[in-house]
Design a protein around this motif. Structure first.
Motif, PDB file in Angstrom:
ATOM      1  N   PHE A 236       0.798  -1.107  -0.019  1.00 46.48           N
ATOM      2  CA  PHE A 236       0.057  -0.009   0.167  1.00 46.48           C
ATOM      3  C   PHE A 236       0.995   1.150  -0.180  1.00 46.48           C
ATOM      4  O   PHE A 236       1.244   1.607   1.096  1.00 46.48           O
ATOM      5  CB  PHE A 236      -0.928   0.077   1.371  1.00 46.48           C
TER       6      PHE A 236
ATOM      7  N   PRO B 270       1.073 -11.077  15.324  1.00 46.04           N
ATOM      8  CA  PRO B 270       0.719 -10.014  16.070  1.00 46.04           C
ATOM      9  C   PRO B 270       0.007  -9.152  15.351  1.00 46.04           C
ATOM     10  O   PRO B 270      -0.369  -9.311  14.052  1.00 46.04           O
ATOM     11  CB  PRO B 270       1.961  -9.085  16.516  1.00 46.04           C
TER      12      PRO B 270
ATOM     13  N   GLY C 127      -1.579  -6.371  12.940  1.00 48.83           N
ATOM     14  CA  GLY C 127      -0.839  -5.612  11.929  1.00 48.83           C
ATOM     15  C   GLY C 127       0.098  -6.212  11.028  1.00 48.83           C
ATOM     16  O   GLY C 127       0.976  -5.949  10.234  1.00 48.83           O
ATOM     17  N   ALA C 128       0.242  -7.796  11.376  1.00 47.32           N
ATOM     18  CA  ALA C 128       1.275  -8.431  10.661  1.00 47.32           C
ATOM     19  C   ALA C 128       0.727  -8.868   9.044  1.00 47.32           C
ATOM     20  O   ALA C 128       1.692  -9.096   8.444  1.00 47.32           O
ATOM     21  CB  ALA C 128       1.228  -9.975  11.534  1.00 47.32           C
ATOM     22  N   GLY C 129      -0.565  -8.633   8.874  1.00 46.10           N
ATOM     23  CA  GLY C 129      -1.101  -8.718   7.550  1.00 46.10           C
ATOM     24  C   GLY C 129      -2.012  -9.709   7.336  1.00 46.10           C
ATOM     25  O   GLY C 129      -2.204 -10.445   6.094  1.00 46.10           O
ATOM     26  N   LYS C 130      -2.518 -10.344   8.255  1.00 44.78           N
ATOM     27  CA  LYS C 130      -3.421 -11.533   8.399  1.00 44.78           C
ATOM     28  C   LYS C 130      -4.594 -11.249   7.493  1.00 44.78           C
ATOM     29  O   LYS C 130      -4.952 -11.683   6.412  1.00 44.78           O
ATOM     30  CB  LYS C 130      -3.837 -11.940   9.600  1.00 44.78           C
TER      31      LYS C 130
ATOM     32  N   TYR D 255      -8.009  -7.097  -2.754  1.00 43.83           N
ATOM     33  CA  TYR D 255      -6.858  -6.329  -3.255  1.00 43.83           C
ATOM     34  C   TYR D 255      -6.209  -7.347  -4.224  1.00 43.83           C
ATOM     35  O   TYR D 255      -6.415  -8.533  -4.031  1.00 43.83           O
ATOM     36  CB  TYR D 255      -5.808  -6.203  -2.145  1.00 43.83           C
TER      37      TYR D 255
HETATM   38  N1  LIG Z   1      -6.169  -0.366   2.657  1.00 37.48           N
HETATM   39  C1  LIG Z   1      -5.079  -0.181   3.370  1.00 37.48           C
HETATM   40  N2  LIG Z   1      -4.249   0.780   3.031  1.00 37.48           N
HETATM   41  C2  LIG Z   1      -3.257   1.200   3.724  1.00 37.48           C
HETATM   42  N3  LIG Z   1      -2.653   0.214   4.556  1.00 37.48           N
HETATM   43  C3  LIG Z   1      -3.323  -0.776   4.965  1.00 37.48           C
HETATM   44  C4  LIG Z   1      -4.544  -1.234   4.140  1.00 37.48           C
HETATM   45  N4  LIG Z   1      -4.928  -2.351   4.792  1.00 37.48           N
HETATM   46  C5  LIG Z   1      -4.159  -2.767   5.465  1.00 37.48           C
HETATM   47  N5  LIG Z   1      -3.017  -1.775   5.561  1.00 37.48           N
HETATM   48  C6  LIG Z   1      -1.699  -2.157   6.552  1.00 37.48           C
HETATM   49  O1  LIG Z   1      -1.355  -3.517   6.441  1.00 37.48           O
HETATM   50  C7  LIG Z   1      -0.786  -3.767   7.559  1.00 37.48           C
HETATM   51  C8  LIG Z   1      -1.583  -5.121   7.735  1.00 37.48           C
HETATM   52  O2  LIG Z   1      -2.690  -5.055   8.377  1.00 37.48           O
HETATM   53  P1  LIG Z   1      -3.742  -6.167   8.672  1.00 37.48           P
HETATM   54  O3  LIG Z   1      -3.641  -7.082   7.404  1.00 37.48           O
HETATM   55  O4  LIG Z   1      -5.192  -5.485   9.019  1.00 37.48           O
HETATM   56  O5  LIG Z   1      -3.135  -6.999   9.841  1.00 37.48           O
HETATM   57  P2  LIG Z   1      -3.569  -7.989  10.742  1.00 37.48           P
HETATM   58  O6  LIG Z   1      -5.113  -8.184  10.313  1.00 37.48           O
HETATM   59  O7  LIG Z   1      -2.923  -9.141  10.750  1.00 37.48           O
HETATM   60  O8  LIG Z   1      -3.669  -7.391  12.148  1.00 37.48           O
HETATM   61  C9  LIG Z   1      -1.137  -2.624   8.635  1.00 37.48           C
HETATM   62  O9  LIG Z   1       0.115  -2.103   8.845  1.00 37.48           O
HETATM   63  C10 LIG Z   1      -2.140  -1.968   7.911  1.00 37.48           C
HETATM   64  O10 LIG Z   1      -1.934  -0.668   8.670  1.00 37.48           O
END
Ligand SMILES: Nc1ncnc2c1ncn2[C@@H]1O[C@H](COP(=O)(O)OP(=O)(O)O)[C@@H](O)[C@H]1O
Ligand SMILES: [Mg+2]
Lengths: 369, 283
Positions: free
Chosen positions: B39, B63, B65-68, B79
């Protein structure tokens, strides 16, 4: 104010409760009575007993025809705005496509000189309006919210400008001698003539009933569920397998179909179609009618469309301290809308779901503020 | 649920030695093939690579913000990966429409519940069931036999699923009026209504107390016993350990470990990630 509103609400709930608990036959009886009432309405023998309801400034049958056209339009726009949640600010454009298609194919003033009868031009008009709906929808329905509103607004304005400026569409001179719908009484006189507006009203009323049955069937099927799911959460709908684009297009096409039908009926009655019929304000009035009645509810759309069109006509010829009220009709509707947005954003007869959606928003506002 | 069609026509591997023995016949269902997703400057997924096999329950942990969730979003078509590709049932799904991927047999729930709040529980599930319905606008308009038949099927399916997830009493209530736990269950029922081969659950136990978590584990096992493969996002380690066959661990968008629950639990990088200890201190 609040207590008055609560009082009205509780009354409405009581009525709704009664209605849902009433036996089937009783509901049908009520519906039948309402339908009979509206068929009887344009007859002087009947409406003379209705006190101030009939209009004084103009022929009541004619007023009822106009009102019925607006009801049809409100029912159509309600599919787009109320069910699918797509803000269409140019809905009257479809009315124009319907009316002009009939005019071009039937009128002697048309360059085509096809001189078709009205009934032959009708299906062509309906197909063309649906096609125009699909053509407008295909590029725009991928957009969301504000963009769609602006593009649809542009569409209606484009049609108005085309009608005003193009030689083919005759501008303000318009098309005259558009033929009436077919049919004659046993004595050979045509049913749909120039003097008596009532048969046209009865025709539109009958079509409203058929359209409402159709829309209700759609609303109570996977199609209606798809529309509402799109309105509530478009992404989630897609992820649950709803082909959202397809169903938005169908909402647009069905709405366009009904708008085109209204336009074709208008042309068949009016005999004359010109660019003066294409006020931008008409789109807004229909939208106001849908919102006033209760977006997302078929009965609400009928009541809203009927009420708005009727009130506009009722103002005609009424003077208030020497001022003709009719001149101020749009200001009045602006005022009504503002008041509605403050006290009853969900409309007079709201849809159960939308009412709750609005309540949530109100809460958000209060909490946020 | 209808996955027999998909069985590849490979002859029985009579003499072939079992290379890996952990998950039965190990037929790959979902392949996340070196996926990177950015992103702007943020690399949400960094060369993530794992395979999900038919019939297993795979845990995807890491943890916050890991990207799950981003991984789910890439799988379900929200996406598009910047690099790499994702294959589902052997077919490349990158670039496919979201509703099409659902029809192929992938269903999901959301970390922050996304039901249709004003629709009833029944209607919510019917929307899911409609994914495989073929009623056209015309046959709905005239209430033709297909419409009636599919409508009946949808309602029966909804009754069955509401019972399956244990909220059959709430059929005619608007989703918004359900309790938090009931809403989570309804989301699972709605996803199951699309007849998935693979069910992806995004933190389904978030906000649950231990008793509710235990009930949810049982529900997940029951779903697997119906032959549905499950991909489970969860950051409560204990919960994942109890139900998953294998685990993939993400941290800062990178896969840092993969294996059996017991192995992953002992992995020093996983421990570090969960305790927040910087990598170099452990290494
Ligand atoms: N639409 C988006 N635009 C910008 N950054 C994003 C977006 N979606 C997720 N992120 C970023 O991607 C990273 C992973 O987020 P996320 O997948 O929600 O983590 P998790 O589900 O593991 O807690 C985070 O740093 C988040 O801020
Ligand atoms: Mg997440």
């Amino acid at each position: 104010m609040t207590s008055v509103r609560e009082w009205i609400d509780s009354g409405r709930h009581a009525v709704a409760e009664r209605w849902h608990n009433a036996p089937r036959w009783m509901r049908w009886a009520v519906i039948a009575a309402v339908i009979v009432f509206f068929y009887a309405l344009p007859n002087r023998e009947f409406y003379q007993w209705l006190g101030p309801i009939p209009t004084t400034g103009s022929n009541f049958g004619q007023v009822l025809f106009t009102v019925s056209i607006y009801v049809l339009l409100a029912v159509g726009l309600n599919i787009v705005v109320g069910f699918a949640g797509l803000l269409d600010l140019g809905y009257f454009g479809f009315f124009a496509v319907g009316a002009y298609t009939v005019a071009v194919l039937t009128s002697p003033s048309s360059d085509l000189k096809t001189l078709w009868p009205w009934l032959l031009a009708l299906p062509v008009a309906l197909v063309l309006t649906m096609v125009s709906g699909v053509m407008l929808g295909t590029p725009t329905l991928r957009l969301r919210g504000d963009y769609l509103a602006i593009v649809t607004l542009g569409f209606a304005e484009m049609i108005r400008v085309a009608a005003t400026a193009s030689d083919f569409l005759k501008g303000q001179r318009g098309f005259n001698q558009i033929p009436h719908p077919p049919g004659s009484y046993s004595d050979g006189k045509p049913i749909f003539g120039v003097l008596d507006p009532r048969p046209y009203y009865w025709l539109v009323l009958t079509l409203i009933i058929l359209v409402v049955i159709g829309v209700r069937n759609l609303n109570r099927s996977r199609v209606g569920r798809a529309w509402i799911s799109i309105r509530e959460d478009e992404d989630a709908a897609q992820l649950m397998g709803v082909p959202t684009f397809k169903f938005k297009l169908w909402a647009f096409a069905s709405g366009a179909f009904i708008g085109g039908l209204a336009g074709a009926l208008f042309a068949g009655k009016q005999n004359f179609v010109s660019s003066q019929n294409l006020e931008l304000l008409n789109s807004i009035i229909i939208l106001a009618a849908v919102i006033l009645g209760g977006s997302g509810n078929i009965v609400g759309a009928i009541v809203g469309g009927g009420l708005v069109a009727y009130l506009i006509e009722r103002f005609r010829g009424i003077e208030f301290f020497g001022v003709e009220l009719y001149e101020y009709r749009f200001m009045f509707f602006g005022l009504v809308l503002v008041v509605m947005m403050i006290f009853r954003p969900q409309g007079l007869i709201p849809n159960r779901r939308r009412a709750a959606e609005f309540k949530d928003r109100r809460k958000e506002v209060i909490v946020g503020g | 649920m209808g996955e027999t069609v998909q069985k590849p026509t490979v002859p029985e591997q009579a003499g072939a030695p079992a290379v890996e023995s952990t998950a039965g016949d190990r037929e790959p269902l979902l392949e996340v093939d070196h996926v990177t997703l950015r992103f702007g400057g943020v690399v949400a997924l960094n060369d993530v690579d794992f395979t999900l096999y038919k019939g297993e329950i795979l845990g995807l942990i890491g943890p916050n913000g890991a990207g799950k969730t981003t991984c789910f979003n890439a799988m379900t078509g929200i996406y598009q990966p910047s690099e790499g590709e994702i294959r589902f049932r052997g077919e490349r799904i990158t670039g496919k429409k979201k509703h099409h991927i659902t029809k192929m047999g992938m269903a999901r729930t959301f970390q922050n519940i996304r039901l249709f709040p004003e629709m009833t529980a029944l209607e919510n599930i019917q929307v899911g069931a409609d994914a495989h319905h073929k009623t056209s606008v015309i046959s709905a308009l005239f209430r033709l036999p297909r419409h009636r038949r599919e409508e009946r099927d949808g309602i029966e399916k909804a009754e069955r699923l509401l019972d399956f997830v244990g909220i059959s009493g709430r059929m005619h209530d608007a989703a918004r009026n359900l309790s938090y736990g009931e809403q989570r269950r309804l989301e699972i029922a709605r996803a199951l209504a699309t007849d998935p081969v693979l069910l992806c659950l995004d933190e389904p136990a978030a906000g649950f107390n231990p008793a509710e978590k235990e009930e949810l584990l049982q529900l997940i096992r029951k779903i697997r016993d119906q032959g549905i493969t499950v991909l489970l996002i969860e950051h409560d380690m204990r919960l994942v350990m109890g139900v998953t066959d294998r685990i993939v661990v993400l941290e800062f968008g990178k896969k840092i470990a993969e294996g059996l629950p017991a192995e992953v639990r002992e992995d020093h990088r996983v421990i570090a990630a969960y305790l927040g200890v910087p990598d170099d201190d452990v290494a």
